[in-house]
Write a protein that holds these residues in place. Structure first.
Motif, PDB file in Angstrom:
ATOM      1  N   LYS A  43       0.672  -1.598  -0.074  1.00  0.00           N
ATOM      2  CA  LYS A  43      -0.011  -0.427   0.284  1.00  0.00           C
ATOM      3  C   LYS A  43       0.867   0.958   0.178  1.00  0.00           C
ATOM      4  O   LYS A  43       0.741   1.601  -0.523  1.00  0.00           O
ATOM      5  N   GLY A  46       2.554   1.532  -3.412  1.00  0.00           N
ATOM      6  CA  GLY A  46       1.326   1.362  -4.413  1.00  0.00           C
ATOM      7  C   GLY A  46       1.427   2.989  -4.876  1.00  0.00           C
ATOM      8  O   GLY A  46       1.527   4.388  -4.631  1.00  0.00           O
ATOM      9  N   ASP A  47       0.304   2.897  -6.247  1.00  0.00           N
ATOM     10  CA  ASP A  47       0.832   4.444  -7.318  1.00  0.00           C
ATOM     11  C   ASP A  47      -0.379   5.112  -6.304  1.00  0.00           C
ATOM     12  O   ASP A  47       0.047   5.961  -7.014  1.00  0.00           O
ATOM     13  N   LYS A  48      -1.163   4.427  -6.031  1.00  0.00           N
ATOM     14  CA  LYS A  48      -2.699   5.365  -5.031  1.00  0.00           C
ATOM     15  C   LYS A  48      -1.939   6.187  -4.092  1.00  0.00           C
ATOM     16  O   LYS A  48      -1.655   5.327  -2.964  1.00  0.00           O
ATOM     17  N   ALA A  49      -2.281   7.079  -4.189  1.00  0.00           N
ATOM     18  CA  ALA A  49      -2.121   7.902  -3.160  1.00  0.00           C
ATOM     19  C   ALA A  49      -2.626   7.467  -1.560  1.00  0.00           C
ATOM     20  O   ALA A  49      -4.056   7.790  -2.038  1.00  0.00           O
ATOM     21  N   LEU A  50      -2.362   7.559  -0.247  1.00  0.00           N
ATOM     22  CA  LEU A  50      -3.520   6.757   0.489  1.00  0.00           C
ATOM     23  C   LEU A  50      -3.994   8.036   0.642  1.00  0.00           C
ATOM     24  O   LEU A  50      -3.232   9.553   1.193  1.00  0.00           O
ATOM     25  N   ASP A  51      -4.853   7.908   1.439  1.00  0.00           N
ATOM     26  CA  ASP A  51      -5.794   9.057   2.321  1.00  0.00           C
ATOM     27  C   ASP A  51      -5.239   9.058   3.585  1.00  0.00           C
ATOM     28  O   ASP A  51      -4.337   8.330   4.368  1.00  0.00           O
ATOM     29  N   SER A  54      -5.952   6.412   6.150  1.00  0.00           N
ATOM     30  CA  SER A  54      -5.574   4.746   5.454  1.00  0.00           C
ATOM     31  C   SER A  54      -4.268   4.875   6.410  1.00  0.00           C
ATOM     32  O   SER A  54      -3.894   3.769   6.738  1.00  0.00           O
ATOM     33  N   LYS A  55      -3.638   5.773   6.094  1.00  0.00           N
ATOM     34  CA  LYS A  55      -1.971   6.315   6.354  1.00  0.00           C
ATOM     35  C   LYS A  55      -2.226   5.913   7.779  1.00  0.00           C
ATOM     36  O   LYS A  55      -1.532   5.069   8.590  1.00  0.00           O
TER      37      LYS A  55
END
Lengths: 363, 206
Positions: A43, A46-51, A54-55
């Motif tokens: 995660k 990953g490419d998607k930036a975590l909000d 979630s972080k």
């Protein structure tokens, strides 16, 4: 109403913890942890930036895994990112991670120091407290270099809130212990002594701890604290009219503060001024007399607190005896100690319940 | 379980706080220790566990530290509550009886904050426990002992947490709102009598 609501919070974390607890063997636990570590790694990469949520959740999971005893070698960058969030909960988890898993990576230290600098300048007392806590709990040389000048300024500024003053005092104490050469003595030292007169007893407690340590190295700078300490001690111990409700602990007024003030006075010889000396004598007499009275409560906490103050008072009497022998006081001290030994409750120093939970005993 | 600070250049220990389960695990909440490595921290936990768990119930709560934690300069002060030990390691900068009472204040605060706290609360809410401890101890020294002050701060933090939850917190709050709702009894059979509705003959669409 409970201050901690069990419903809110990170559900993913609770599920993970339940899984760990349900593992039947050490191998199963390690397997589950490795699976989670792999998940978190992917995660983070990953490419998607975590909000933010979630972080926060993943950093908290990493922290839990670390507390279980497993090594964590990633996640520091994400924790540092959390520090710059505007949300209190995310910042809090970020600071917690950093305080627990201190990393010597210099790049990260620079980023952490930047975040702390922003929080200290933010005027938001909660953020300032978080930052000061982090500095005090980590206390590294780099932090001392960055903040040793800022913290005293915050401590003596007129518009600082009480809770921030408390934190700043102890933070400064920690910096002074780890890097005494970096903490400059300045005009703030006289303002710190005046904190002993503060209305908020928490501030006075923290300031007393700070002054006691500093006075051991620079006694002349803090000489004026003696009269203020005696005055404050006298107000706590002898005058019954002052409402110390919140700081009264099992019928003993402000025991921790009394002990600290007595310790501060042990850094100096007996006061030369006759008025101050007589006021101090009154206090010590009051403490010794209270020890001989029957206890106001059967609970062991009452006798612990009372005895803590008594023992410290006797230490002060012995310390002063070197300069001004005072036979009466020594005799009274011995009598007080005998009185303490007479009450059986002080020998029992633990209490527990048989309910299966460990809530404090009600006996 | 270990929470620790990594090595710095100073050799002096301050105070570390530990919570031991009397059977197997040990969970350390906080170290303000210096000059330790992770292995050392684990060893310190193990040594403490051995020292404390062997203690009888009717001996006093003060122990001299083992070699790993600075020997006789530092003391272990512990209190035993049912299955858990709370251990504080202190040097001479704080009063020992004061620390004994601080443990009591800590436990009472946890009890107020979690309502009849039990071990599971501590396991599932590690961050909240850390926050409460952070209100009381800082840099190895006692910060605040007034329980009401501490709880006020914790309440303020929870309020902030709730207000930040925003949309994400809505489902959880909706669930708890429904649970707390007082729904009146809904009748099972609704009899509204015979109704005949004439359906008009609609031409087919061409």
């Amino acid at each position: 109403m409970p201050a901690v609501s069990k419903g809110d919070g990170m559900r993913g974390l609770a599920v993970f913890i339940s899984d760990i607890r349900n593992c039947k063997s050490k191998e199963a636990e390690i397997k589950r942890i490795n699976k989670e570590l792999a998940n978190i790694r992917s995660k983070f990469k990953g490419d998607k930036a975590l909000d933010g949520y979630s972080k926060k959740k993943y950093v908290c999971k990493l922290l839990f895994i670390f507390l279980l005893g497993h090594d964590i070698d990633f996640g520091h960058m994400e924790a540092v990112n959390l520090l710059s969030s505007n949300k209190y909960t995310e910042k809090q988890i970020g600071y917690l991670f950093i305080s627990v898993l201190v990393n010597s990576n210099s790049e990260l230290i620079r980023l952490i120091n930047n975040a702390i600098k922003n929080d200290l300048a933010s005027r938001n007392p909660t953020f300032m407290n978080l930052a000061l806590h982090c500095i005090a709990n980590v206390g590294s040389r780099e932090m001392a270099e960055a903040f040793a000048a800022d913290v005293p300024r915050i401590l003596v500024a007129g518009d600082t809130m009480d809770s921030v003053k408390q934190s700043a005092a102890l933070c400064l104490l920690r910096l002074n212990r780890t890097s005494p050469d970096l903490v400059p003595m300045g005009e703030w030292t006289s303002r710190v002594v005046h904190l002993l007169n503060d209305q908020h007893l928490g501030v006075v407690t923290a300031a007393t701890s700070l002054i006691t340590t500093l006075a051991q190295k620079n006694p002349d700078d803090f000489k004026t604290s003696v009269s203020l300490a005696v005055a404050r001690l006298s107000r706590i111990v002898t005058s019954v009219s002052i409402d110390l409700q919140d700081y009264t602990y099992y019928f003993v007024p402000a025991p921790w503060l009394s002990v600290k003030l007595l310790r501060l006075l042990q850094c100096y010889p007996p006061p030369e001024d006759a008025a101050i000396r007589s006021r101090l004598t009154e206090c010590l007499e009051a403490i010794l007399n209270k020890a001989q009275e029957p206890p106001k409560s059967k609970k062991v906490q009452h006798s612990n607190a009372k005895n803590a103050v008594l023992f410290e008072a006797i230490s002060l009497i012995i310390h002063h005896d070197r300069w001004v022998p005072h036979r009466c006081f020594l005799v009274w001290s011995a009598e007080a100690l005998l009185a303490v030994a007479r009450w059986p409750s002080w020998l029992r120093s633990t209490q527990w319940t048989t309910r299966g939970t460990w809530t404090p005993s009600s006996t | 379980m270990v929470a620790g600070s990594r090595p710095t250049s100073c050799r002096n220990y301050r105070c570390w706080i530990e919570r031991l389960n009397h059977i197997t695990e040990s969970k350390t909440l906080k170290f303000a220790l210096e000059k330790t490595t992770e292995d050392m921290e684990q060893q310190i936990i193990r040594e403490t566990f051995h020292l404390v768990s062997k203690r009888d119930e009717n001996v006093c709560n003060f122990l001299e530290g083992g070699l790993l934690i600075g020997g006789s300069d530092n003391k272990l002060i512990y209190r035993h509550y049912a299955t858990l030990y709370f251990v504080f390691c202190v040097d001479s900068s704080e009063s020992e009886l004061g620390i004994l009472d601080l443990i009591q204040v800590f436990v009472e605060t946890l009890d107020k904050c979690f309502e009849n706290v039990c071990e599971l609360d501590l396991i599932f809410h590690v961050d909240k426990v850390h926050n409460i401890l952070a209100e009381m101890v800082m840099g190895g020294m006692v910060l605040e002992t007034n329980m009401n002050e501490i709880i006020t701060q914790v309440d303020a933090q929870n309020k902030m947490e709730k207000s930040e939850a925003g949309i994400a917190g809505a489902p959880a709050r909706a669930v708890s709102a429904v649970k707390n709702m007082n729904l009146p009894e809904i009748p099972r059979n609704i009899n509204i009598g015979d109704i005949s509705i004439k359906v008009p003959n609609l031409p087919s669409f061409k």
